[in-house]
Structure formats: C-alpha cells, structure tokens
Design a protein around this motif. Structure first.
Motif, PDB file in Angstrom:
ATOM      1  N   ARG A  54     -31.174 -44.956 -74.308  1.00  0.00           N
ATOM      2  CA  ARG A  54     -32.234 -43.993 -74.567  1.00  0.00           C
ATOM      3  C   ARG A  54     -31.848 -43.108 -75.738  1.00  0.00           C
ATOM      4  NH1 ARG A  54     -32.813 -42.249 -68.384  1.00  0.00           N
ATOM      5  NH2 ARG A  54     -33.975 -44.056 -67.700  1.00  0.00           N
ATOM      6  N   ALA A  55     -32.795 -42.863 -76.616  1.00  0.00           N
ATOM      7  CA  ALA A  55     -32.607 -41.916 -77.716  1.00  0.00           C
ATOM      8  C   ALA A  55     -33.864 -41.079 -77.785  1.00  0.00           C
ATOM      9  CB  ALA A  55     -32.375 -42.649 -79.033  1.00  0.00           C
ATOM     10  N   GLY A  56     -33.722 -39.787 -78.015  1.00  0.00           N
ATOM     11  CA  GLY A  56     -34.903 -38.942 -78.057  1.00  0.00           C
ATOM     12  C   GLY A  56     -34.625 -37.595 -78.696  1.00  0.00           C
ATOM     13  N   ILE A  57     -35.676 -36.811 -78.814  1.00  0.00           N
ATOM     14  CA  ILE A  57     -35.572 -35.471 -79.359  1.00  0.00           C
ATOM     15  C   ILE A  57     -35.537 -34.514 -78.173  1.00  0.00           C
ATOM     16  CG2 ILE A  57     -36.630 -33.736 -80.834  1.00  0.00           C
ATOM     17  CD1 ILE A  57     -38.132 -36.100 -82.205  1.00  0.00           C
ATOM     18  N   PRO A  58     -34.384 -33.893 -77.909  1.00  0.00           N
ATOM     19  CA  PRO A  58     -34.259 -33.025 -76.739  1.00  0.00           C
ATOM     20  C   PRO A  58     -35.328 -31.928 -76.697  1.00  0.00           C
ATOM     21  CG  PRO A  58     -32.114 -33.399 -77.719  1.00  0.00           C
ATOM     22  CD  PRO A  58     -33.138 -33.955 -78.667  1.00  0.00           C
ATOM     23  N   GLY A  59     -35.875 -31.715 -75.508  1.00  0.00           N
ATOM     24  CA  GLY A  59     -36.843 -30.652 -75.293  1.00  0.00           C
ATOM     25  C   GLY A  59     -38.273 -30.995 -75.647  1.00  0.00           C
ATOM     26  N   THR A  60     -38.521 -32.191 -76.191  1.00  0.00           N
ATOM     27  CA  THR A  60     -39.876 -32.553 -76.606  1.00  0.00           C
ATOM     28  C   THR A  60     -40.544 -33.570 -75.695  1.00  0.00           C
ATOM     29  OG1 THR A  60     -39.173 -34.406 -77.990  1.00  0.00           O
ATOM     30  CG2 THR A  60     -39.252 -32.218 -79.030  1.00  0.00           C
ATOM     31  N   GLY A  61     -39.746 -34.330 -74.964  1.00  0.00           N
ATOM     32  CA  GLY A  61     -40.306 -35.411 -74.162  1.00  0.00           C
ATOM     33  C   GLY A  61     -40.556 -36.671 -74.979  1.00  0.00           C
ATOM     34  N   LEU A  62     -40.210 -36.650 -76.274  1.00  0.00           N
ATOM     35  CA  LEU A  62     -40.405 -37.814 -77.143  1.00  0.00           C
ATOM     36  C   LEU A  62     -39.105 -38.586 -77.267  1.00  0.00           C
ATOM     37  CD1 LEU A  62     -42.378 -36.150 -80.055  1.00  0.00           C
ATOM     38  CD2 LEU A  62     -43.291 -37.562 -78.203  1.00  0.00           C
TER      39      LEU A  62
END
Length: 94
Positions: A54-62
């Motif tokens: 998993r990779a994402g932008i913390p705090g955005t849900g994206l």
C-alpha cells in the motif's frame, strides 16, 4: 428491476491492530496478519496469506494498493518511488 448477477452480502466483521514502530500486527476473524512500513508506505501479509503493498498520502484517504498470493507483489524500489510521487502531489495541493 433486473436480477443482479452479484447478490448483496452483508455480515459482521472483527479487526484489531497493534503497532510498535514500523511493525503492525492485525487480528481479524480470519486470523493474524502483519505489516511493516511508515505512514504512506506499507507492505505485509494478510491473515489469509495474501501479500499486499500500500502507498498513499497520509491523512487524505487517497492511495494505491496491490495484492496477490505469489511472490513479492511490487518491488520496494517501485513502492518508494510511488510514495515519493504521492508526497510531492500532497505538498503541491496543500
């Protein structure tokens, strides 16, 4: 209306996570899983044995997720590059 080829399913679930540093232990109805990572970048094995990244932008849900049963789903280098690109996008949008 027309009958769906995919009937609705509902049910209860159980999930609890415990973390210390980069390690997270996940307890669920299916068993015990684990993952390693930092905010925005994580890889591990689910309670059913499925490997995931998993990779994402913390705090955005994206974010982005890939999973599979065989081998390493995505090389670590690709994960780091993806995470870096998402971090740049996050900085540009803030």
């Amino acid at each position: 209306g027309p009958a769906s080829a995919y009937p609705e399913r509902m049910g209860f679930f159980f999930r609890k996570s415990f973390g210390k540093g980069p390690l997270r232990i996940n307890l669920s109805k299916s068993g015990v899983g684990w993952s390693l990572g930092i905010p925005g970048l994580r890889f591990g094995r689910s309670a059913t044995g499925r490997k995931y990244t998993r990779a994402g932008i913390p705090g955005t849900g994206l974010g982005w997720q890939s999973s599979g049963k065989s081998g390493c789903v995505v090389p670590l280098v690709v994960m780091v590059v993806t995470s870096g690109a998402m971090a740049v996008v996050a900085r540009m949008t803030v």
